[in-house]
Write an enzyme that holds these catalytic residues in place. Structure first.
Site, PDB file in Angstrom:
ATOM      1  N   LYS A  44       0.837  -1.195   0.000  1.00 32.38           N
ATOM      2  CA  LYS A  44       0.000   0.000   0.000  1.00 32.38           C
ATOM      3  C   LYS A  44       0.876   1.251   0.000  1.00 32.38           C
ATOM      4  O   LYS A  44       2.083   1.192   0.276  1.00 32.38           O
ATOM      5  CB  LYS A  44      -0.920   0.002   1.223  1.00 32.38           C
ATOM      6  N   TYR A 279      14.944  30.077   7.569  1.00 31.14           N
ATOM      7  CA  TYR A 279      13.830  30.861   8.092  1.00 31.14           C
ATOM      8  C   TYR A 279      13.852  30.955   9.617  1.00 31.14           C
ATOM      9  O   TYR A 279      14.062  29.957  10.304  1.00 31.14           O
ATOM     10  CB  TYR A 279      12.495  30.246   7.660  1.00 31.14           C
TER      11      TYR A 279
END
Length: 405
Positions: A44, A279
């Site tokens: 999956k 940042y």
């Protein structure tokens, strides 16, 4: 995700190298833990980020006879384009109302149902397809997620028996899923096993004759032989990642991580002391140094929560993400070293070259290894090695201690 060949001249920005020999070796190791059970390879979420079809094929080469997918769309794609032998069974379990039941029946998938609404839609899909649907009934034995509650189990079993007697479905399996198998000794494990046995016994006394009964995921396959029943369903362990630190490391479990995530340094530059990095300036250089720019970020699946902590191997030394991990890039403080633009930065891999592992990144981000490998994004090409079934996936270890940290 694309199966991409590496250019011979120009190094890529980044790559996720997938060792299919390691996948095969892991499947064989896991099968040895449950020699009396069939093996479902769970692929999956695009094979937990490794590529569903290539990993499914590798697992089948190593002895898997079932393939597990979460959604019907995943399962249908594997049946249509996965290159799997026709006799390999494919199962999917995450359905919503109005799903592609007819297509699933026509493709010969094993479909899981957890309630009457789903069973009725599977039956209607069988009517429309004009063929018998292969259906598995899922019981909620304590996970509290998908699955039929014990109080509703008699109604689901009764309706499934009626549909089976009419030739509309064949109940091929009874199954459930553990909540805490990655925590050895957790009391819920015994409680769920007891509940599963009771629900299976009820269904069988009423006349159901499933081909397989199954509850064992990766940690249960590795540590709970009493849970193996007729089929085991390893997921993350198939890719060489430990299901959890309480179970043991990949090496402890005899598994080899199949994914190596690496990038090419985009820039190396000198900066003075006191220079802010990325940042928010959550990191400032303690003195004159060199900074390296790694062209991977959270858009590629590198977790922002590992800012300031995520480890990278560059030039034989462990470095740490300096400051915030941004969308497309992050910075490492090279401490005055000058590896040069184009040098390799290895975020994680098997660990035998001294590089960090996915578990190291999981610890840095406060998450689990599953998330680290699964979230690696589509713009990072997957490069497959050891594709032939004769390959073992092993490489010569470099020896010595772990790289400088």
């Amino acid at each position: 995700m694309s199966e991409t060949a590496l250019p011979t001249a120009t190094p890529p920005r980044a790559r996720a190298e997938i060792d299919l020999g390691a996948v095969r070796a892991n499947v064989r190791a896991l099968r040895a833990k449950a020699p009396g059970a069939a093996f479902m390879a769970v692929v999956k979420a695009d094979g937990y980020g490794h590529g569903a079809a290539p990993c499914a094929r590798a697992a089948v080469e190593a002895g898997a006879t079932w393939i597990g997918a979460a959604t019907p769309e995943e399962a249908l794609a594997l049946r249509a384009d996965g290159g799997l032998p026709a006799d390999v069974r494919i199962m999917c379990w995450l359905w919503t109302p109005g799903g592609p039941w007819r297509a699933a029946v026509e493709a010969g998938l094993d479909v899981s149902v957890s309630g009457l609404w789903a069973l009725r839609e599977a039956v209607e899909g069988a009517r429309l397809a004009g063929r018998t649907a292969r259906v598995q009934l899922k019981a909620d034995t304590g996970l509290g997620r998908n699955g039929c509650q014990p109080a509703d189990w008699p109604d689901l079993v009764a309706e499934a028996l009626r549909a089976e007697n009419e030739g509309l479905i064949r109940v091929t399996g009874l199954w459930s899923h553990f909540a805490c198998a990655d925590e050895p000794g957790h009391p819920s494990i015994t409680a769920q096993l007891d509940s599963f046995r009771e629900l299976v016994a009820y269904a069988e006394t009423r006349g159901l004759r499933p081909e397989v009964r199954h509850i064992a995921n990766s940690p249960a396959t590795l540590t709970l032989p009493e849970s193996h029943f007729d089929l085991v369903r390893p997921g993350i362990a198939m890719y060489g990642v430990s299901p959890g630190p309480e179970i043991g490391s990949s090496a402890d479990l005899g598994l080899r991580p199949a994914m190596t995530l690496a990038a090419t340094l985009a820039l190396v530059k000198h900066v003075p002391g006191g220079h802010g990095v990325s940042y928010g300036h959550h990191y400032t250089t303690p003195g004159e140094t060199t900074l390296g720019l790694v062209p991977l970020g959270y858009a590629d699946g590198v977790p922002r929560h590992a800012s300031g902590a995520g480890p990278v191997l560059i030039g034989g030394k462990w470095r740490t993400a300096a400051g915030r991990i941004a969308m497309d890039q992050f910075v490492v403080d090279l401490g005055g070293d000058e590896p040069g633009e184009g040098a390799e930065a290895v975020l994680f891999g098997p660990g035998d070259r001294g590089e960090p592992t996915a578990q190291d990144w999981a610890q840095a981000a406060g998450t689990i290894g599953y998330e680290i490998v699964t979230r690696i994004g589509a713009r990072v090409p997957r490069v497959y090695v050891n594709e032939g079934p004769e390959d073992t996936g092993t490489r010569t270890k470099t020896g010595g201690s772990r790289a400088e940290r």
